[in-house]
Design a protein around this motif. Structure first.
Motif, PDB file in Angstrom:
ATOM      1  N   LEU A 167       0.424   9.893 -13.192  1.00 31.79           N
ATOM      2  CA  LEU A 167       0.406   8.757 -13.294  1.00 31.79           C
ATOM      3  C   LEU A 167       1.390   8.185 -12.332  1.00 31.79           C
ATOM      4  N   VAL A 168       1.144   7.456 -11.137  1.00 30.27           N
ATOM      5  CA  VAL A 168       1.847   6.959 -10.537  1.00 30.27           C
ATOM      6  C   VAL A 168       2.085   5.589 -10.477  1.00 30.27           C
ATOM      7  N   SER A 169       3.069   4.830 -11.111  1.00 29.63           N
ATOM      8  CA  SER A 169       3.133   3.599 -11.476  1.00 29.63           C
ATOM      9  C   SER A 169       4.402   2.742 -10.991  1.00 29.63           C
ATOM     10  N   GLY A 170       4.469   1.555 -10.771  1.00 33.76           N
ATOM     11  CA  GLY A 170       5.746   0.725 -10.862  1.00 33.76           C
ATOM     12  C   GLY A 170       6.050   0.560 -12.061  1.00 33.76           C
ATOM     13  N   ARG A 171       5.618   0.754 -13.148  1.00 31.09           N
ATOM     14  CA  ARG A 171       6.480   0.637 -14.436  1.00 31.09           C
ATOM     15  C   ARG A 171       7.413   1.544 -14.573  1.00 31.09           C
ATOM     16  N   ALA A 172       8.332   1.213 -15.459  1.00 33.66           N
ATOM     17  CA  ALA A 172       9.305   2.137 -15.733  1.00 33.66           C
ATOM     18  C   ALA A 172       8.566   2.953 -16.707  1.00 33.66           C
ATOM     19  N   LEU A 173       9.295   4.418 -16.609  1.00 32.82           N
ATOM     20  CA  LEU A 173       8.970   5.598 -17.196  1.00 32.82           C
ATOM     21  C   LEU A 173       8.735   5.340 -18.690  1.00 32.82           C
ATOM     22  N   ALA A 174       9.707   4.854 -19.442  1.00 31.43           N
ATOM     23  CA  ALA A 174       9.322   4.476 -20.835  1.00 31.43           C
ATOM     24  C   ALA A 174       8.125   3.950 -21.396  1.00 31.43           C
ATOM     25  N   PRO A 175       7.948   2.561 -20.696  1.00 30.66           N
ATOM     26  CA  PRO A 175       6.767   1.775 -20.964  1.00 30.66           C
ATOM     27  C   PRO A 175       5.448   2.417 -20.601  1.00 30.66           C
ATOM     28  N   LEU A 176       5.421   3.147 -19.400  1.00 32.07           N
ATOM     29  CA  LEU A 176       4.225   3.909 -18.972  1.00 32.07           C
ATOM     30  C   LEU A 176       4.066   4.980 -20.050  1.00 32.07           C
ATOM     31  N   ARG A 177       4.663   5.858 -20.619  1.00 33.45           N
ATOM     32  CA  ARG A 177       4.563   6.738 -21.316  1.00 33.45           C
ATOM     33  C   ARG A 177       3.929   6.051 -22.636  1.00 33.45           C
ATOM     34  N   GLN A 178       4.503   5.074 -23.242  1.00 34.86           N
ATOM     35  CA  GLN A 178       4.180   4.433 -24.383  1.00 34.86           C
ATOM     36  C   GLN A 178       2.861   3.769 -24.124  1.00 34.86           C
ATOM     37  N   LEU A 179       2.332   3.037 -23.230  1.00 32.22           N
ATOM     38  CA  LEU A 179       0.986   2.395 -23.102  1.00 32.22           C
ATOM     39  C   LEU A 179       0.205   3.219 -22.786  1.00 32.22           C
ATOM     40  N   SER A 180       0.605   4.393 -22.096  1.00 30.07           N
ATOM     41  CA  SER A 180      -0.780   5.380 -21.604  1.00 30.07           C
ATOM     42  C   SER A 180      -1.094   6.472 -22.503  1.00 30.07           C
ATOM     43  N   GLU A 181       0.145   6.326 -23.500  1.00 30.80           N
ATOM     44  CA  GLU A 181      -0.010   7.733 -24.470  1.00 30.80           C
ATOM     45  C   GLU A 181      -0.149   8.868 -23.857  1.00 30.80           C
ATOM     46  N   ALA A 182       0.323   9.108 -22.354  1.00 31.67           N
ATOM     47  CA  ALA A 182       0.364  10.411 -21.936  1.00 31.67           C
ATOM     48  C   ALA A 182       1.142  11.326 -22.406  1.00 31.67           C
ATOM     49  N   ARG A 183       0.591  12.866 -22.395  1.00 32.61           N
ATOM     50  CA  ARG A 183       1.701  13.675 -22.856  1.00 32.61           C
ATOM     51  C   ARG A 183       1.594  14.966 -21.975  1.00 32.61           C
ATOM     52  N   ASP A 184       2.265  15.757 -22.249  1.00 33.13           N
ATOM     53  CA  ASP A 184       2.450  16.883 -21.092  1.00 33.13           C
ATOM     54  C   ASP A 184       1.130  17.713 -21.305  1.00 33.13           C
ATOM     55  N   PRO A 185       0.471  18.168 -20.218  1.00 33.41           N
ATOM     56  CA  PRO A 185       1.513  18.262 -18.876  1.00 33.41           C
ATOM     57  C   PRO A 185       1.226  17.351 -17.812  1.00 33.41           C
ATOM     58  N   LEU A 186       0.605  16.137 -18.255  1.00 25.20           N
ATOM     59  CA  LEU A 186       0.547  15.041 -17.212  1.00 25.20           C
ATOM     60  C   LEU A 186       1.896  14.573 -16.833  1.00 25.20           C
ATOM     61  N   VAL A 187       2.160  14.352 -15.503  1.00 24.30           N
ATOM     62  CA  VAL A 187       3.294  14.080 -14.922  1.00 24.30           C
ATOM     63  C   VAL A 187       3.276  12.722 -14.735  1.00 24.30           C
ATOM     64  N   LEU A 188       4.395  11.867 -15.182  1.00 25.41           N
ATOM     65  CA  LEU A 188       4.742  10.748 -15.082  1.00 25.41           C
ATOM     66  C   LEU A 188       5.700  10.231 -13.909  1.00 25.41           C
ATOM     67  N   ILE A 189       5.241   9.463 -12.754  1.00 25.75           N
ATOM     68  CA  ILE A 189       6.042   8.872 -11.772  1.00 25.75           C
ATOM     69  C   ILE A 189       6.103   7.503 -12.046  1.00 25.75           C
ATOM     70  N   GLY A 190       7.437   6.968 -12.371  1.00 26.93           N
ATOM     71  CA  GLY A 190       7.679   5.491 -12.364  1.00 26.93           C
ATOM     72  C   GLY A 190       8.637   4.746 -11.667  1.00 26.93           C
ATOM     73  N   SER A 191       8.665   3.671 -11.863  1.00 27.95           N
ATOM     74  CA  SER A 191       9.505   2.749 -10.904  1.00 27.95           C
ATOM     75  C   SER A 191       9.210   3.153  -9.538  1.00 27.95           C
ATOM     76  N   HIS A 192       7.793   3.236  -9.034  1.00 28.36           N
ATOM     77  CA  HIS A 192       7.443   3.415  -7.808  1.00 28.36           C
ATOM     78  C   HIS A 192       8.348   4.709  -7.144  1.00 28.36           C
ATOM     79  N   GLY A 193       8.264   5.757  -7.996  1.00 26.97           N
ATOM     80  CA  GLY A 193       8.842   6.684  -7.463  1.00 26.97           C
ATOM     81  C   GLY A 193      10.393   7.304  -7.945  1.00 26.97           C
TER      82      GLY A 193
END
Length: 279
Positions: free
Chosen positions: A65-91
């Motif tokens: 998931l590549v988002s402008g959101r900060a990492l913490a809320p991106l993880r919270q709202l998507s409920e993504a778990r490993d092994p998904l990679v989270l890219i926050g704050s535009h990289g």
């Protein structure tokens, strides 16, 4: 509006799915989750995250998931778990790395000043919502009368005239002001390089996603030449190769990609382990 069942898109999905090492990346808001007034009310539509989770479980597939959101809320709202990679704050933030966000003293000082000035802006424009990020602030005007929202965004953008090192990233009824910036395009290419990906998929809906589409279109990696599947969600000019209507159409597309990958049975080479790479 192109449908996920469009023959050309279907053919592209089938061809993409057959490559050994895939990077499947999407934006979150406007792609997996509908745009809403309060960013913290956002929730993914049914089926999108399960399809991505299932894709990530397949050999040779990395999902991000590549988002402008900060990492913490991106993880919270998507409920993504490993092994998904989270890219926050535009990289700027990357869930693969544990060293956090590195800001120098000048950037910390500028961030404190920015926070104060954006708070004052919000007081002058009731209804403006301010999102705190590790490297900046985001001004949201969705739901305001058009002229009032336009004025607030213009005032926010003008802060960069006083603080020339700020990076301004406009979006749909939103503008982000950051003291550090990478950009979705650079983040996508860096991730693809880290994974030694043979092919890259990216779906997005916003102006910031166009940077991702452009970077992939201009990617000079000869091993990935012609192996990019880019999809714009919704209206607007785009450099993406395909277009789908909305978040529900994205679910159909991801489901088709999942089915194609399961059927392709490619000769998969494991991606190199670069989990300890620097941030």
């Amino acid at each position: 509006m192109t449908s996920p069942l469009d023959p050309d898109l279907n053919a592209a999905v089938q061809a993409f799915a057959a490559h050994p090492r895939l990077l499947v990346a999407t934006d979150f808001d406007g792609v997996l989750a509908p745009l809403v007034l309060d960013p913290m009310d956002s929730r993914p539509v049914e089926g999108g995250m399960p399809a991505l989770t299932d894709l990530a479980a397949l050999p040779g597939v990395t999902v991000a998931l590549v988002s402008g959101r900060a990492l913490a809320p991106l993880r919270q709202l998507s409920e993504a778990r490993d092994p998904l990679v989270l890219i926050g704050s535009h990289g700027v933030e990357d869930s693969r790395h544990t060293d956090g966000l590195a800001l120098d003293e000048d950037q910390h000082a500028l961030l404190e000043t920015l926070a104060q000035e954006v708070e004052a802006l919000a007081e002058r424009h009731p209804g403006v919502r301010v999102e705190d990020k590790p490297a900046g602030r985001v001004v949201h005007t969705r739901g305001l009368p058009p002229q009032e929202g336009k004025d607030a965004l213009a005032e926010a953008s003008a802060l960069a005239e006083r603080h020339t090192s700020l990076v301004v990233t406009p979006g749909k009824e939103v503008v982000e002001l950051a003291v550090a910036h990478v950009g979705k395009g650079a983040a996508l290419l860096a991730l693809a390089d880290d994974l030694d990906a043979d092919a890259v998929f990216y779906a997005g809906d916003d102006l910031t996603d166009e940077h991702g589409f452009a970077a992939l279109a201009e990617d000079t990696d000869t091993a990935r030449a012609g192996r990019r599947l880019t999809v714009r969600v919704g209206d607007g000019e785009t450099r993406a190769g395909f277009r789908v209507a909305d978040e529900e159409a994205v679910v159909e597309l991801l489901t088709a990609l999942l089915s194609a990958r399961r059927s392709a049975s490619p000769s998969v080479s494991p991606a190199p382990d670069r989990s300890t790479a620097g941030g």
